[in-house]
Write an enzyme that holds these catalytic residues in place. Structure first.
Site, PDB file in Angstrom:
ATOM      1  N   LEU A 127       0.862  -1.173   0.000  1.00 45.51           N
ATOM      2  CA  LEU A 127       0.000   0.000   0.000  1.00 45.51           C
ATOM      3  C   LEU A 127       0.898   1.223   0.000  1.00 45.51           C
ATOM      4  O   LEU A 127       1.982   1.200   0.577  1.00 45.51           O
ATOM      5  CB  LEU A 127      -0.907   0.027   1.240  1.00 45.51           C
ATOM      6  CG  LEU A 127      -1.971  -1.075   1.372  1.00 45.51           C
ATOM      7  CD1 LEU A 127      -2.742  -0.895   2.677  1.00 45.51           C
ATOM      8  CD2 LEU A 127      -2.911  -1.090   0.188  1.00 45.51           C
ATOM      9  N   ASP A 128       0.443   2.305  -0.630  1.00 46.88           N
ATOM     10  CA  ASP A 128       1.197   3.554  -0.592  1.00 46.88           C
ATOM     11  C   ASP A 128       1.409   3.977   0.856  1.00 46.88           C
ATOM     12  O   ASP A 128       0.599   3.658   1.736  1.00 46.88           O
ATOM     13  CB  ASP A 128       0.438   4.665  -1.326  1.00 46.88           C
ATOM     14  CG  ASP A 128       0.340   4.416  -2.824  1.00 46.88           C
ATOM     15  OD1 ASP A 128       1.197   3.686  -3.349  1.00 46.88           O
ATOM     16  OD2 ASP A 128      -0.596   4.948  -3.447  1.00 46.88           O
ATOM     17  N   LYS A 129       2.468   4.735   1.090  1.00 44.25           N
ATOM     18  CA  LYS A 129       2.787   5.194   2.440  1.00 44.25           C
ATOM     19  C   LYS A 129       1.594   5.872   3.111  1.00 44.25           C
ATOM     20  O   LYS A 129       1.307   5.635   4.287  1.00 44.25           O
ATOM     21  CB  LYS A 129       3.978   6.150   2.396  1.00 44.25           C
ATOM     22  CG  LYS A 129       4.379   6.705   3.755  1.00 44.25           C
ATOM     23  CD  LYS A 129       5.598   7.597   3.656  1.00 44.25           C
ATOM     24  CE  LYS A 129       5.984   8.142   5.025  1.00 44.25           C
ATOM     25  NZ  LYS A 129       7.200   9.007   4.965  1.00 44.25           N
ATOM     26  N   THR A 131      -1.582   5.600   2.365  1.00 43.63           N
ATOM     27  CA  THR A 131      -2.826   4.817   2.298  1.00 43.63           C
ATOM     28  C   THR A 131      -2.893   3.912   3.520  1.00 43.63           C
ATOM     29  O   THR A 131      -1.900   3.284   3.891  1.00 43.63           O
ATOM     30  CB  THR A 131      -2.870   3.964   1.014  1.00 43.63           C
ATOM     31  OG1 THR A 131      -2.827   4.821  -0.122  1.00 43.63           O
ATOM     32  CG2 THR A 131      -4.139   3.127   0.958  1.00 43.63           C
ATOM     33  N   ARG A 229      -5.396   6.458  -7.688  1.00 40.36           N
ATOM     34  CA  ARG A 229      -4.963   7.850  -7.677  1.00 40.36           C
ATOM     35  C   ARG A 229      -4.902   8.418  -9.100  1.00 40.36           C
ATOM     36  O   ARG A 229      -5.371   9.534  -9.372  1.00 40.36           O
ATOM     37  CB  ARG A 229      -3.606   7.965  -6.985  1.00 40.36           C
ATOM     38  CG  ARG A 229      -3.641   7.529  -5.523  1.00 40.36           C
ATOM     39  CD  ARG A 229      -2.259   7.370  -4.920  1.00 40.36           C
ATOM     40  NE  ARG A 229      -1.545   8.645  -4.876  1.00 40.36           N
ATOM     41  CZ  ARG A 229      -0.299   8.753  -4.417  1.00 40.36           C
ATOM     42  NH1 ARG A 229       0.362   7.680  -3.975  1.00 40.36           N
ATOM     43  NH2 ARG A 229       0.295   9.936  -4.394  1.00 40.36           N
TER      44      ARG A 229
END
Length: 289
Positions: A127-129, A131, A229
């Site tokens: 997961l993105d930082k 998120t 995104r």
């Protein structure tokens, strides 16, 4: 210690029958201290209804003062996998530029090695930082490989809670494009796969609008880097807090993206499993729930 359930009965009765050396008080303590698991998930209710073939296990070695590291919460664990909730602001795993940064992988590795020096975890997806939400880890390299190589077949649903800028005209829609990284590693949409792009499909459904923001659920058909995104930016409604992809506002002081639900087939038992992470409080403040 594990027991297989042979017929329907309440958990307390089952434990009394199988833990003959333990008093009712001791068994109640095991339940309250989260040392009883049903199919790998902690169960504290004495009247929980067991069904045939359930697996009841007792964690005798659990440190009752043991707590998972701040930033993650374990929501499921068995011999093969661990499912956690990740907070916003923590990397999934370190990068070349940030080798010493606190990450979900490092926190979880330290946690399992604290119980047994030989234990390991293996990252399956990221997961993105910024998120938050549900992440799946493997406990052996073989399980990691099984999950990654068969990800499309194993994962049945990945749903995200999203807050975007503006009001969407279509309450239900699909965004489909090919995604590619530029030289600065920023993901963007291209027309077709002939330019090196990979197919990405995002389905969305608007749940609520309030003021100048829309709260929606995004269901992934593919799992590309920064997919939601990019796609939200493509339709003119970037995720709040996502300056990288065109957001002008940051009302919740973080990215408005949360991995809400992960449904998959267990790599060993082949049972369908579904885990849901509660919508963050920051989201609720914006959407009024």
């Amino acid at each position: 210690m594990e027991f297989k359930v042979l017929e329907k009965m309440e958990l307390m009765k089952f434990l009394i029958e199988n833990l003959k050396k333990q008093s009712r008080t001791n068994i109640k303590t095991l339940l309250s201290k989260e040392q009883i698991l049903v199919n790998g998930k902690v169960e504290k209710q004495f009247n929980y209804a067991l069904t045939k073939d359930d697996i009841v296990s007792v964690d005798w070695n659990k440190n009752r003062n043991d707590k998972t590291p701040k930033g993650i919460k374990i929501i499921y664990e068995d011999k093969f996998i661990i499912v956690v909730e990740k907070e916003s602001g923590i990397l999934s795993i370190s990068t070349e530029n940030k080798k010493n940064e606190r990450t979900v992988y490092k926190l979880l590795m330290d946690y399992v090695k604290g119980r047994n020096e030989r234990d390991r975890v293996f990252i399956v997806h990221r997961l993105d930082k910024d998120t938050s939400g549900v992440m799946l880890f493997a406990k052996t390299e073989e399980i990691k490989t099984e999950l990654q190589e068969n990800w499309k077949d194993i994962v049945k649903e990945r749903e995200y809670a999203v807050i975007v800028e503006g009001i969407l005209q279509n309450k239900v829609g699909q965004v489909k494009s090919y995604l590619k990284d530029n030289k600065a590693f920023v993901t963007y949409s291209v027309r077709d796969d002939k330019t090196g792009g990979k197919l990405a499909v995002t389905n969305y459904k608007v749940e609520k609008t309030k003021g100048k923001y829309t709260y929606l659920k995004a269901l992934l058909e593919t799992g590309r880097k920064n997919q939601i995104r990019v796609h939200m930016s493509d339709i003119g409604h970037p995720v709040v807090g996502d300056k990288k992809y065109g957001a002008q506002t940051n009302p919740i002081k973080r990215l408005g993206l949360h991995a809400h639900t992960l449904k998959f087939i267990h790599p060993i038992t082949k049972k369908e499993m579904c885990f849901t992470s509660n919508i963050p409080q920051e989201f609720k403040r914006i959407i009024g729930e």
